[in-house]
Design an enzyme around this catalytic site. Structure first.
Site, PDB file in Angstrom:
ATOM      1  N   CYS A 132     -10.785  -0.705 -10.852  1.00 19.72           N
ATOM      2  CA  CYS A 132     -10.767  -1.358 -12.173  1.00 19.72           C
ATOM      3  C   CYS A 132     -11.578  -0.548 -13.176  1.00 19.72           C
ATOM      4  CB  CYS A 132     -11.352  -2.765 -12.091  1.00 19.72           C
ATOM      5  SG  CYS A 132     -10.437  -3.839 -10.988  1.00 19.72           S
ATOM      6  N   CYS A 160      -2.406  -3.171  -8.025  1.00 24.17           N
ATOM      7  CA  CYS A 160      -2.784  -4.553  -8.293  1.00 24.17           C
ATOM      8  C   CYS A 160      -1.962  -5.154  -9.425  1.00 24.17           C
ATOM      9  CB  CYS A 160      -4.273  -4.648  -8.590  1.00 24.17           C
ATOM     10  SG  CYS A 160      -4.827  -3.446  -9.780  1.00 24.17           S
TER      11      CYS A 160
END
Lengths: 214, 144
Positions: free
Chosen positions: B106, B37
């Protein structure tokens, strides 16, 4: 030219090379797109994006050739050509067209092309895409570029970030060409990760430049 | 996709944003990233001589979930010992923030960031001469 699809797909060498045509039951090569007995469209089978578009599995790619191959294949498989065909053929054509679009999109960007080529070389790699990396040199560079972008206020300052990113991206791309050519996959993998970061910074810098204009 | 209100809260009012002096002997810096990402996360801890995390700062360039995860971790580690800090698991973070499956990485990044910060602090204090540091290094080794 478009049938040059049957490049040396070494991955498929171990699998069955022939199957039965869904329509006429005749023997047909698994890589064939149309049955050579009855001429019917064959199902869309899984393959890598390079093979799908009849391109060599390498990082270097001429954008014009990609365009030509994509249009060439799409012309033969587009669902419009199968508008009046029976349902099975319509389905096959739709699946081919979708797979061609995906291949074209993946190979069109140097970053996703590099990742895909790594996958072709090492199918296990696929699941590693979101792995945390710990490459201090790269991360410090990224952090610095991000901070520079965050604090850039004038169009000139934003342009500086874009220029720095573009230069780093070009360096990365030529590094990838060499790494893949020399079969240095570990190096190619770290360069591909680097390219992912640089692409993202470049995109966000351009976005900021555009909103700055408004 | 609707995010959990805790994610939105940490994203809109991130706690402990900023930097500590990374050359300070009492500071440990963790810098990690997820290439998928393009996120990059810096997490720093200020450690007292008796091994308690007194302060924590972060700087994250990434999506809302990555910012919320790192913000949350800086809150959690304050007052903890180094050993307690590395016990923080991504699953705790993900659960607390109710992260959707696509954003689990994350929370993994935040866990890896705190571990990297602790490892950096410990690396600074291993092999350094001086009684206090040597003693500290021993307790670290014993703990591991």
């Amino acid at each position: 030219m478009n049938d040059s699809q049957s490049s040396d797909g070494s991955a498929s060498a171990r699998e069955a090379t022939e199957t039965a045509c869904w329509s006429c039951d005749g023997t047909v090569d698994v890589r064939a797109l149309f049955c050579h007995t009855c001429g019917k469209i064959q199902p869309c089978r899984p393959t890598d994006h390079f093979t799908r578009l009849g391109l060599k599995p390498q990082f270097e790619l001429d954008p014009d050739e990609l365009e030509r191959q994509y249009i060439g294949f799409q012309r033969r498989f587009h669902p419009d050509r199968f508008a009046t065909a029976p349902a099975t053929e319509k389905t096959h054509s739709l699946q081919h067209a979708t797979a061609l679009n995906e291949a074209y999109a993946v190979l069109g960007s140097s970053q996703s092309r590099a990742l895909h080529l790594l996958e072709v070389h090492n199918p296990e790699l696929k699941n590693d895409a979101s792995t945390t990396i710990d490459d201090p040199e790269l991360l410090i560079l990224v952090m610095e570029m991000r901070e520079a972008l965050a604090s850039a206020e004038t169009a000139g300052q934003i342009a500086e970030v874009i220029d720095a990113a573009t230069e780093a991206i070009e360096e990365c791309q030529s590094g990838l060409t060499k790494a893949f050519a020399a079969d240095e996959l570990d190096l190619a993998q770290s360069l591909a990760a680097r390219l992912s970061y640089l692409d993202k910074i470049s995109d966000e810098a351009r976005l900021k430049a555009r909103s700055h204009l408004n | 996709m609707a995010y959990n209100e805790r994610v939105v809260d940490h994203y809109e009012n991130p706690r402990n944003v900023g930097s500590l002096d990374k050359s300070d002997e009492g500071v440990g810096t963790g810098l990690v990233g997820a290439p998928a990402c393009g996120d990059v996360m810096k997490l720093q801890i200020q450690v007292s001589p008796d091994g308690i995390i007194e302060d924590a700062k972060f700087k994250t360039f990434g999506c809302g979930s990555a910012i919320a995860s790192s913000s949350l971790v800086t809150e959690w580690v304050k007052g903890k010992t180094l050993d307690e800090a590395i016990e923080i698991k991504n699953t705790h973070i993900a659960e607390h923030l109710a992260l959707p499956p696509v954003k689990i990485h994350c929370s993994v990044l935040a866990e890896d960031a705190i571990k990297a910060a602790v490892a950096d602090y410990r690396a600074k204090h291993v092999g350094v001469s001086g009684d206090a540091n040597a003693e500290h290094a021993e307790t670290v080794d014993a703990a591991e």
